[in-house]
Design an enzyme around this catalytic site. Structure first.
Site, PDB file in Angstrom:
ATOM      1  CE1 TYR A  79      70.304 -16.969  -3.204  1.00 40.53           C
ATOM      2  CE2 TYR A  79      68.488 -15.896  -2.077  1.00 40.53           C
ATOM      3  CZ  TYR A  79      68.974 -16.612  -3.141  1.00 40.53           C
ATOM      4  OH  TYR A  79      68.119 -16.974  -4.150  1.00 40.53           O
ATOM      5  CE  LYS A 121      80.570 -27.151 -10.753  1.00 43.58           C
ATOM      6  NZ  LYS A 121      80.146 -27.993 -11.893  1.00 43.58           N
ATOM      7  CG  ASP A 129      77.334 -29.800 -13.215  1.00 48.27           C
ATOM      8  OD1 ASP A 129      77.312 -30.493 -12.168  1.00 48.27           O
ATOM      9  OD2 ASP A 129      78.329 -29.743 -13.956  1.00 48.27           O
ATOM     10  CG  ASP A 158      66.441 -19.204  -5.766  1.00 45.72           C
ATOM     11  OD1 ASP A 158      65.215 -19.222  -5.556  1.00 45.72           O
ATOM     12  OD2 ASP A 158      66.999 -18.396  -6.533  1.00 45.72           O
ATOM     13  CG  ASP A 176      62.088 -21.271  -9.552  1.00 47.24           C
ATOM     14  OD1 ASP A 176      61.705 -21.272  -8.363  1.00 47.24           O
ATOM     15  OD2 ASP A 176      61.998 -20.271 -10.296  1.00 47.24           O
TER      16      ASP A 176
HETATM   17  C1  IPM Z   1      62.506 -17.871  -3.428  1.00 50.46           C
HETATM   18  C2  IPM Z   1      62.674 -16.547  -4.125  1.00 50.46           C
HETATM   19  C3  IPM Z   1      63.542 -15.637  -3.263  1.00 50.46           C
HETATM   20  C4  IPM Z   1      64.888 -16.300  -3.113  1.00 50.46           C
HETATM   21  C5  IPM Z   1      63.687 -14.197  -3.772  1.00 50.46           C
HETATM   22  C6  IPM Z   1      62.335 -13.524  -3.999  1.00 50.46           C
HETATM   23  C7  IPM Z   1      64.551 -13.356  -2.889  1.00 50.46           C
HETATM   24  O1  IPM Z   1      63.195 -16.741  -5.392  1.00 50.46           O
HETATM   25  O2  IPM Z   1      61.987 -17.886  -2.285  1.00 50.46           O
HETATM   26  O3  IPM Z   1      62.854 -18.895  -4.010  1.00 50.46           O
HETATM   27  O4  IPM Z   1      65.757 -16.148  -3.979  1.00 50.46           O
HETATM   28  O5  IPM Z   1      65.087 -16.984  -2.108  1.00 50.46           O
HETATM   29 MG    MG Z   2      63.327 -18.794  -5.994  1.00 48.75          MG
END
Ligand code: IPM
Ligand code: MG
Length: 360
Positions: free
Chosen positions: A142, A193, A225, A249, A253
């Protein structure tokens, strides 16, 4: 002594979910005599519109001065086409994370038993789920340099980013994760990885080195993975997962969906002294913004984490979490967690229900 809390509603559904969370904070403030002072500032796209910058100087100064920060969400299609990445909403969030050195991101994925049906996974796979993802938040790909889009010979454009971690960055997030595992079920899985990327060969080496300081914690390693697959195959094998910024990240999710909806997942981003910014794991959901459809519970639960981790108000945090559980018991559901036989409510009705549960 009063505590200065900065609310950053942001964009999309951010203002709606933060408004509901404000109601909840006002109630616990009164009830537990917390002395919270709630202030607001602009960040993200709304800040770009008002000031030209995603992280205005006043907002950064207010964030630095605050005892804790609660953020809604940033981003939206309106700002996505700006070729200058410095004036994208996400830069506001990333700027706060780096400027405040919030390197330790805790993303708990807990399945409320009431929502076992809401998950797209089989109930037996997810029931009882309680895992914690510890994501490194201020380094890795990042932020690595060099980065950009350049022209090669012959006018061919190429995009490039740098995935880099130094050993100190790895060690400090490793310690956060080992400590968290020690306080839970003492199992830590480090995700990397290392079969391809040197940076994660070093990551693995440092995690092994740290293990000697935490002999009571069982450390394992997994390629990212495989970790993605295991998270949907048998998520209950995990206790604490530690990983870098980008893998964290993505995996968080995936973990969110195990709990029924990403609308349920809070997070804490902490610096080395425990000062933090708290936010839902989900984004600004511009497609449903302003329609009263957003689930405010992830933000309300983030406020509970804020009370517990940064303000040492465990009792008020427990009360909020119990109130959330109670409204779920009552069968109230925003559309993202709706299932048969349950009552659909709006964002504000959900917030009001949590307030009512706190007052009852
Ligand atoms: C998160 C979000 C952020 C990230 C974005 C909005 C920059 O997806 O907090 O997970 O990638 O960290
Ligand atoms: Mg995110």
């Amino acid at each position: 002594m009063s505590k200065n809390i900065l609310l950053l509603p942001g964009d999309g559904i951010g203002p709606e979910i933060v408004a509901e969370t404000r109601k909840v904070l006002e109630v616990v403030n009164e009830k537990y005599d917390l002395g919270l002072e709630l202030n607001e500032a602009l960040v993200g796209g709304s800040a770009i519109d008002a000031t030209g910058k995603p992280l205005p100087d006043e907002t950064l100064a207010a964030a630095k001065a605050a005892d804790a920060i609660l953020l809604g969400a940033v981003g939206g299609p309106k700002w996505d086409t700006n070729p200058d990445f410095q004036i994208r909403p996400e830069k506001g969030l990333l700027g706060l994370r780096t400027e405040l050195e919030l390197f330790g991101n805790l993303r708990p994925a807990i399945l409320y038993p009431q929502l076992a049906h809401a998950s797209t996974l089989k109930e037996e796979v997810v029931s009882g789920l309680d895992i914690l993802i510890v994501r490194e938040l201020t380094g890795g790909i990042y932020f690595g340099k060099p980065r950009g889009i350049r022209e090669k010979e012959g006018g061919v454009r190429e995009g490039y980013n740098t995935y880099v971690y130094d050993e100190n960055e790895i060690r400090r997030i490793g310690r956060v994760a080992f400590e968290a595992a020690r306080a839970r079920n003492k199992k830590l899985c480090s995700v990397d990885k290392a079969n391809v990327l040197e940076v994660t060969v070093l990551w693995r080496e440092i995690m092994e080195e740290l293990k000697t300081e935490y002999p009571d914690v069982e450390l394992s390693h997994m390629y990212v993975d495989n970790a993605a697959m295991q998270l949907v195959r048998a998520p209950k094998q995990f206790d604490v997962i530690v990983t870098g910024n980008m893998f964290g990240d993505i995996l968080s999710d995936a973990a969110a969906m195990l709990t029924g909806s990403i609308g349920m997942l809070p997070s804490a981003s902490l610096d080395k002294n425990g000062k933090g910014m708290y936010e839902p794991c989900h984004g600004s959901a511009p497609d449903i913004a302003g329609q009263g459809k957003a689930n405010p519970l992830a933000t309300i639960l983030s406020a509970a984490m804020m009370l517990r981790y940064s303000l040492d108000q465990g009792q008020a945090a427990d009360a909020i979490e119990a109130a959330v559980s109670k409204v779920l018991d009552q069968g109230l559901r925003t559309p993202d967690i709706l299932s048969e036989g349950m009552r659909q409510v709006s964002t504000a009705e959900m917030g009001d229900a949590v307030v009512a549960a706190l007052n009852s």
